[in-house]
Write a protein that holds these residues in place. Structure first.
Motif, PDB file in Angstrom:
ATOM      1  N   ARG A 136       0.835  -1.199   0.000  1.00 25.36           N
ATOM      2  CA  ARG A 136       0.000   0.000   0.000  1.00 25.36           C
ATOM      3  C   ARG A 136       0.867   1.245   0.000  1.00 25.36           C
ATOM      4  NH1 ARG A 136      -3.211  -2.400   3.455  1.00 25.36           N
ATOM      5  NH2 ARG A 136      -5.205  -2.807   2.551  1.00 25.36           N
ATOM      6  N   LEU A 137       0.584   2.138  -0.925  1.00 20.97           N
ATOM      7  CA  LEU A 137       1.192   3.468  -0.913  1.00 20.97           C
ATOM      8  C   LEU A 137       0.049   4.465  -0.823  1.00 20.97           C
ATOM      9  CD1 LEU A 137       3.238   1.623  -2.646  1.00 20.97           C
ATOM     10  CD2 LEU A 137       4.206   3.797  -3.322  1.00 20.97           C
ATOM     11  N   ALA A 138       0.137   5.371   0.129  1.00 21.36           N
ATOM     12  CA  ALA A 138      -0.894   6.392   0.312  1.00 21.36           C
ATOM     13  C   ALA A 138      -0.219   7.753   0.333  1.00 21.36           C
ATOM     14  CB  ALA A 138      -1.666   6.152   1.599  1.00 21.36           C
ATOM     15  N   ASN A 139      -0.486   8.550  -0.686  1.00 26.12           N
ATOM     16  CA  ASN A 139       0.093   9.881  -0.827  1.00 26.12           C
ATOM     17  C   ASN A 139       1.619   9.828  -0.685  1.00 26.12           C
ATOM     18  OD1 ASN A 139      -0.270  12.606  -1.413  1.00 26.12           O
ATOM     19  ND2 ASN A 139      -0.210  13.164   0.747  1.00 26.12           N
ATOM     20  N   ALA A 140       2.214   8.790  -1.254  1.00 29.83           N
ATOM     21  CA  ALA A 140       3.654   8.561  -1.118  1.00 29.83           C
ATOM     22  C   ALA A 140       4.452   9.420  -2.087  1.00 29.83           C
ATOM     23  CB  ALA A 140       3.971   7.088  -1.350  1.00 29.83           C
ATOM     24  N   GLY A 141       5.643   9.736  -1.658  1.00 31.73           N
ATOM     25  CA  GLY A 141       6.538  10.499  -2.504  1.00 31.73           C
ATOM     26  C   GLY A 141       7.935  10.488  -1.937  1.00 31.73           C
ATOM     27  N   CYS A 142       8.873  10.984  -2.736  1.00 36.13           N
ATOM     28  CA  CYS A 142      10.246  11.086  -2.247  1.00 36.13           C
ATOM     29  C   CYS A 142      11.026  12.120  -3.049  1.00 36.13           C
ATOM     30  CB  CYS A 142      10.944   9.731  -2.292  1.00 36.13           C
ATOM     31  SG  CYS A 142      11.358   9.151  -3.933  1.00 36.13           S
ATOM     32  N   ARG A 143      12.076  12.592  -2.414  1.00 36.95           N
ATOM     33  CA  ARG A 143      13.045  13.472  -3.053  1.00 36.95           C
ATOM     34  C   ARG A 143      14.408  12.965  -2.623  1.00 36.95           C
ATOM     35  NH1 ARG A 143      16.308  17.601  -1.939  1.00 36.95           N
ATOM     36  NH2 ARG A 143      15.581  17.881   0.177  1.00 36.95           N
ATOM     37  N   TYR A 144      15.226  12.610  -3.620  1.00 39.43           N
ATOM     38  CA  TYR A 144      16.561  12.126  -3.316  1.00 39.43           C
ATOM     39  C   TYR A 144      17.394  13.242  -2.700  1.00 39.43           C
ATOM     40  CZ  TYR A 144      15.452   7.962  -5.997  1.00 39.43           C
ATOM     41  OH  TYR A 144      14.863   6.798  -6.439  1.00 39.43           O
ATOM     42  N   ILE A 145      18.208  12.893  -1.724  1.00 38.49           N
ATOM     43  CA  ILE A 145      19.073  13.871  -1.067  1.00 38.49           C
ATOM     44  C   ILE A 145      19.997  14.483  -2.113  1.00 38.49           C
ATOM     45  CG2 ILE A 145      20.838  14.219   0.725  1.00 38.49           C
ATOM     46  CD1 ILE A 145      17.984  13.439   1.760  1.00 38.49           C
ATOM     47  N   GLY A 146      20.026  15.792  -2.162  1.00 36.24           N
ATOM     48  CA  GLY A 146      20.840  16.515  -3.134  1.00 36.24           C
ATOM     49  C   GLY A 146      20.089  16.891  -4.400  1.00 36.24           C
ATOM     50  N   ALA A 147      18.917  16.302  -4.625  1.00 35.95           N
ATOM     51  CA  ALA A 147      18.129  16.640  -5.813  1.00 35.95           C
ATOM     52  C   ALA A 147      17.441  17.979  -5.594  1.00 35.95           C
ATOM     53  CB  ALA A 147      17.099  15.554  -6.089  1.00 35.95           C
ATOM     54  N   GLU A 148      17.275  18.716  -6.653  1.00 37.63           N
ATOM     55  CA  GLU A 148      16.651  20.038  -6.553  1.00 37.63           C
ATOM     56  C   GLU A 148      15.136  19.967  -6.452  1.00 37.63           C
ATOM     57  OE1 GLU A 148      17.987  22.789  -9.508  1.00 37.63           O
ATOM     58  OE2 GLU A 148      20.082  22.212  -9.239  1.00 37.63           O
ATOM     59  N   ARG A 149      14.556  18.906  -6.985  1.00 32.96           N
ATOM     60  CA  ARG A 149      13.089  18.824  -6.980  1.00 32.96           C
ATOM     61  C   ARG A 149      12.635  17.456  -6.511  1.00 32.96           C
ATOM     62  NH1 ARG A 149      10.930  16.400 -11.617  1.00 32.96           N
ATOM     63  NH2 ARG A 149      12.504  15.809 -13.128  1.00 32.96           N
ATOM     64  N   THR A 150      11.365  17.366  -6.153  1.00 38.27           N
ATOM     65  CA  THR A 150      10.754  16.117  -5.728  1.00 38.27           C
ATOM     66  C   THR A 150      10.730  15.151  -6.899  1.00 38.27           C
ATOM     67  OG1 THR A 150       9.402  17.277  -4.112  1.00 38.27           O
ATOM     68  CG2 THR A 150       8.650  15.099  -4.789  1.00 38.27           C
ATOM     69  N   THR A 151      11.091  13.896  -6.640  1.00 35.54           N
ATOM     70  CA  THR A 151      11.122  12.883  -7.690  1.00 35.54           C
ATOM     71  C   THR A 151       9.716  12.398  -8.006  1.00 35.54           C
ATOM     72  OG1 THR A 151      13.314  12.205  -6.958  1.00 35.54           O
ATOM     73  CG2 THR A 151      12.118  10.657  -8.347  1.00 35.54           C
ATOM     74  N   ILE A 152       8.990  11.991  -6.973  1.00 40.00           N
ATOM     75  CA  ILE A 152       7.596  11.561  -7.138  1.00 40.00           C
ATOM     76  C   ILE A 152       6.792  12.090  -5.962  1.00 40.00           C
ATOM     77  CG2 ILE A 152       7.995   9.493  -8.533  1.00 40.00           C
ATOM     78  CD1 ILE A 152       7.901   7.843  -5.958  1.00 40.00           C
ATOM     79  N   GLN A 153       5.504  12.291  -6.171  1.00 43.77           N
ATOM     80  CA  GLN A 153       4.646  12.752  -5.079  1.00 43.77           C
ATOM     81  C   GLN A 153       3.207  12.343  -5.335  1.00 43.77           C
ATOM     82  OE1 GLN A 153       5.299  16.946  -5.008  1.00 43.77           O
ATOM     83  NE2 GLN A 153       4.010  17.362  -6.765  1.00 43.77           N
ATOM     84  N   GLY A 154       2.465  12.171  -4.246  1.00 40.85           N
ATOM     85  CA  GLY A 154       1.040  11.881  -4.333  1.00 40.85           C
ATOM     86  C   GLY A 154       0.695  10.526  -4.936  1.00 40.85           C
ATOM     87  N   ILE A 155       1.561   9.524  -4.741  1.00 38.80           N
ATOM     88  CA  ILE A 155       1.319   8.200  -5.328  1.00 38.80           C
ATOM     89  C   ILE A 155       0.399   7.384  -4.411  1.00 38.80           C
ATOM     90  CG2 ILE A 155       2.372   6.027  -6.104  1.00 38.80           C
ATOM     91  CD1 ILE A 155       3.120   8.465  -7.845  1.00 38.80           C
ATOM     92  N   ASP A 156      -0.697   6.903  -4.962  1.00 39.58           N
ATOM     93  CA  ASP A 156      -1.618   6.005  -4.263  1.00 39.58           C
ATOM     94  C   ASP A 156      -1.666   4.694  -5.034  1.00 39.58           C
ATOM     95  OD1 ASP A 156      -2.531   7.837  -2.234  1.00 39.58           O
ATOM     96  OD2 ASP A 156      -3.666   8.860  -3.810  1.00 39.58           O
ATOM     97  N   LEU A 157      -1.429   3.587  -4.324  1.00 43.83           N
ATOM     98  CA  LEU A 157      -1.381   2.280  -4.972  1.00 43.83           C
ATOM     99  C   LEU A 157      -1.717   1.199  -3.960  1.00 43.83           C
ATOM    100  CD1 LEU A 157      -0.234   0.398  -7.374  1.00 43.83           C
ATOM    101  CD2 LEU A 157       1.881   0.436  -6.063  1.00 43.83           C
TER     102      LEU A 157
END
Length: 120
Positions: A12-33
């Motif tokens: 289960r993913l609920a509103n999941a997201g991540c940003r890699y350390i050092g990255a300027e922007r969020t990689t993924i966000q708001g994932i529901d699965l």
């Protein structure tokens, strides 16, 4: 004998997201699965859309191997993935990439089948 440590688990993913350390922007966000045991779930999208990052959230490589700031809920069964040791996740969850042949570690079937058990 039923062993809950090895039972099939709902992912289960609920509103999941991540940003890699050092990255300027969020990689993924708001994932529901929700992926139920016994089903096949396909994650598809354009190159760079975050498919691998979603898989890394599910299989625990984020945050155990890849450093990233995570948000939302990512659970395997009733347990938050980030609280489980990576070895425990590997006993309940697997990832098959687009070219499975590149995922083999040995040259024989028997050695490949024994590989996971030897690592655990």
């Amino acid at each position: 004998v039923h062993n809950p440590d090895f039972a099939a688990a709902t992912v289960r993913l609920a509103n999941a997201g991540c940003r890699y350390i050092g990255a300027e922007r969020t990689t993924i966000q708001g994932i529901d699965l929700i992926a139920q045991p016994g089903t096949i779930t396909l994650i598809c999208g354009a190159s760079g859309s975050g498919k691998s990052s979603i898989l890394r959230l599910i299989n625990g490589l984020i945050p155990h191997f890849h450093s990233a700031e995570c948000e939302g809920e990512i659970t395997l069964g009733d347990t938050a993935v980030h609280t489980l040791p990576l070895a425990k996740i590997g006993q309940r969850c697997a990832t098959v990439l687009q070219n499975p042949r590149t995922q083999f570690f040995t040259t024989s079937v028997s050695a490949e089948l024994a590989f996971a058990g030897q690592n655990f």
